[in-house]
Design a protein around this motif. Structure first.
Motif, PDB file in Angstrom:
ATOM      1  N   GLU A  23       0.815  -1.226   0.000  1.00 35.74           N
ATOM      2  CA  GLU A  23       0.000   0.000   0.000  1.00 35.74           C
ATOM      3  C   GLU A  23       0.845   1.272   0.000  1.00 35.74           C
ATOM      4  O   GLU A  23       0.387   2.335  -0.363  1.00 35.74           O
ATOM      5  CB  GLU A  23      -0.996   0.011   1.165  1.00 35.74           C
ATOM      6  CG  GLU A  23      -0.379   0.014   2.531  1.00 35.74           C
ATOM      7  CD  GLU A  23      -0.094  -1.393   3.050  1.00 35.74           C
ATOM      8  OE1 GLU A  23       0.064  -1.530   4.261  1.00 35.74           O
ATOM      9  OE2 GLU A  23      -0.035  -2.343   2.253  1.00 35.74           O
ATOM     10  N   ASP A  24       2.109   1.142   0.417  1.00 30.35           N
ATOM     11  CA  ASP A  24       3.000   2.303   0.415  1.00 30.35           C
ATOM     12  C   ASP A  24       3.740   2.440  -0.911  1.00 30.35           C
ATOM     13  O   ASP A  24       4.519   3.369  -1.088  1.00 30.35           O
ATOM     14  CB  ASP A  24       4.051   2.183   1.521  1.00 30.35           C
ATOM     15  CG  ASP A  24       3.413   2.319   2.881  1.00 30.35           C
ATOM     16  OD1 ASP A  24       3.923   1.701   3.822  1.00 30.35           O
ATOM     17  OD2 ASP A  24       2.396   3.015   2.979  1.00 30.35           O
TER      18      ASP A  24
ATOM     19  N   GLU B 297      -4.787   4.669  -4.118  1.00 30.48           N
ATOM     20  CA  GLU B 297      -4.461   3.318  -3.663  1.00 30.48           C
ATOM     21  C   GLU B 297      -3.959   2.524  -4.855  1.00 30.48           C
ATOM     22  O   GLU B 297      -4.613   2.495  -5.897  1.00 30.48           O
ATOM     23  CB  GLU B 297      -5.697   2.654  -3.067  1.00 30.48           C
ATOM     24  CG  GLU B 297      -6.070   3.257  -1.741  1.00 30.48           C
ATOM     25  CD  GLU B 297      -7.215   2.542  -1.058  1.00 30.48           C
ATOM     26  OE1 GLU B 297      -7.603   1.436  -1.521  1.00 30.48           O
ATOM     27  OE2 GLU B 297      -7.728   3.101  -0.090  1.00 30.48           O
TER      28      GLU B 297
ATOM     29  N   TYR C 275      -9.166   7.941  -4.169  1.00 28.73           N
ATOM     30  CA  TYR C 275     -10.368   7.897  -3.324  1.00 28.73           C
ATOM     31  C   TYR C 275     -10.443   9.177  -2.491  1.00 28.73           C
ATOM     32  O   TYR C 275      -9.434   9.631  -1.953  1.00 28.73           O
ATOM     33  CB  TYR C 275     -10.346   6.672  -2.396  1.00 28.73           C
ATOM     34  CG  TYR C 275     -10.472   5.395  -3.174  1.00 28.73           C
ATOM     35  CD1 TYR C 275     -11.723   4.865  -3.476  1.00 28.73           C
ATOM     36  CD2 TYR C 275      -9.346   4.747  -3.662  1.00 28.73           C
ATOM     37  CE1 TYR C 275     -11.849   3.709  -4.226  1.00 28.73           C
ATOM     38  CE2 TYR C 275      -9.451   3.588  -4.423  1.00 28.73           C
ATOM     39  CZ  TYR C 275     -10.713   3.079  -4.698  1.00 28.73           C
ATOM     40  OH  TYR C 275     -10.818   1.939  -5.457  1.00 28.73           O
TER      41      TYR C 275
ATOM     42  N   GLY D 200      -2.991   3.091 -10.029  1.00 28.43           N
ATOM     43  CA  GLY D 200      -3.850   2.988  -8.859  1.00 28.43           C
ATOM     44  C   GLY D 200      -5.143   3.730  -9.133  1.00 28.43           C
ATOM     45  O   GLY D 200      -5.431   4.093 -10.276  1.00 28.43           O
TER      46      GLY D 200
ATOM     47  N   GLN E 249      -3.565  13.993  -5.243  1.00 32.29           N
ATOM     48  CA  GLN E 249      -3.051  13.807  -3.878  1.00 32.29           C
ATOM     49  C   GLN E 249      -1.971  14.837  -3.571  1.00 32.29           C
ATOM     50  O   GLN E 249      -1.872  15.337  -2.448  1.00 32.29           O
ATOM     51  CB  GLN E 249      -2.509  12.379  -3.739  1.00 32.29           C
ATOM     52  CG  GLN E 249      -2.083  12.015  -2.347  1.00 32.29           C
ATOM     53  CD  GLN E 249      -1.748  10.532  -2.219  1.00 32.29           C
ATOM     54  OE1 GLN E 249      -2.190   9.710  -3.010  1.00 32.29           O
ATOM     55  NE2 GLN E 249      -0.967  10.177  -1.219  1.00 32.29           N
TER      56      GLN E 249
END
Ligand code: SF4
Ligand code: SF4
Ligand code: SF4
Length: 271
Positions: free
Chosen positions: A45-46, A269, A166, A163, A256
């Motif tokens: 996830e990182d 993500e 969200y 990805g 982001q």
């Protein structure tokens, strides 16, 4: 100094040069013999991998940690994972809050340059060729006006799926019916961005920009993909104008990076 700097910087990488590359290649070769299941401990996830990355487990074993993708990226969006990352040591990833991929290389250069094809250029090439054929097949199309490079570069970047973004409704300014004025990340922020409609050849520092939006929509106006990836829509109550992410989102992370809330209210993500 960039925040969240747990990795090898591009400058560090260039300094250590071929010695480090050789050492890392040995590490990469040695890990081939390790139990493949160990790769699953990677904190995926990182790790938002660069465009075109193949399946994560195969990526870990196929990437030779040469760092060519790091060197070729004109905006230094790609970092190499540090020694604490186990089998992921030396593998490339993108930390979008630090520096997102804004596609300002115009040609998925990191993918093109990967010598092992763990960043796989073939699907993008095919997508680009299809798009040019489609543009040329339009009845009455003025073929002299069709610029294959322009058509290809748009099709290739739209085909990226690193990805998906969200939105956190609890912190998003638009969800709170708030606008945004000012510099989204502060003067000390070192990230760069080439805005979608910019005619500039290269990206420029985000900290030089000042926005004034009645309802915050920075993630929408700066998205390199545009309305195929994110749109502004009315909430169910009809009282709010909020960001809505669509299936065309590439996971590039520009939203982001530009989001002005203290913790980003839109986060990618990895797929
Ligand atoms: S596609 Fe993005 S990460 Fe890759 S070289 Fe271009 S700008 Fe850098
Ligand atoms: S930039 Fe951030 S705060 Fe603004 S609308 Fe997008 S997610 Fe919400
Ligand atoms: S919404 Fe746009 S800016 Fe955000 S990750 Fe998706 S494609 Fe990139």
């Amino acid at each position: 100094m960039k925040e969240e700097k747990k990795n090898l910087s591009r400058r560090d990488f260039l300094k250590t040069g071929s010695v480090a590359a050789g050492a890392l290649a040995v590490v990469g070769a040695s890990t081939f013999y390790l139990d493949k299941n160990a790769a699953k401990s990677m904190p995926r996830e990182d790790f938002l991998r660069p465009p075109g990355a193949i399946d994560e487990e195969d990526f870990l074993y196929g990437c030779i940690k040469c760092g060519l993708c790091v060197q070729i990226c004109p905006i230094n969006a790609i970092e190499l994972a540090g020694a604490g990352e186990g089998l992921g040591f030396g593998t490339p990833y993108i930390a979008p809050r630090v520096q997102a991929c804004d596609f300002s290389c115009d040609a998925l250069q990191c993918v093109e340059t990967c010598p092992t094809a763990v960043l796989d250029f073939r699907p993008f090439k095919e997508e680009g060729v299809r798009a040019v054929e489609k543009a040329a097949a339009v009845p009455g199309a003025d073929l002299s006006a069709v610029n294959p490079f322009e058509v290809q570069k748009v099709a290739m970047k739209e085909a990226v799926r690193m990805g998906k973004a969200y939105v956190n409704r609890n912190t998003c300014l638009a969800h709170k019916k708030e606008g945004f004025k000012g510099n989204p990340r502060g003067n000390g922020f070192e990230g760069v961005l080439r805005s979608p409609n910019s005619k500039a050849a290269s990206a420029s520092p985000l900290n030089e920009r000042v926005y004034d939006r009645e309802v915050c929509d920075l993630c929408i106006i700066e998205c390199p993909i545009g309305e195929k990836a994110i749109v502004q829509k009315r909430s169910r109550s009809g009282k709010k104008l909020i960001p809505h992410v669509l299936d065309g989102c590439t996971g590039c992370g520009v939203c982001q990076m530009v989001c002005p809330t203290a913790e980003p209210s839109i986060v990618v993500e990895p797929l």
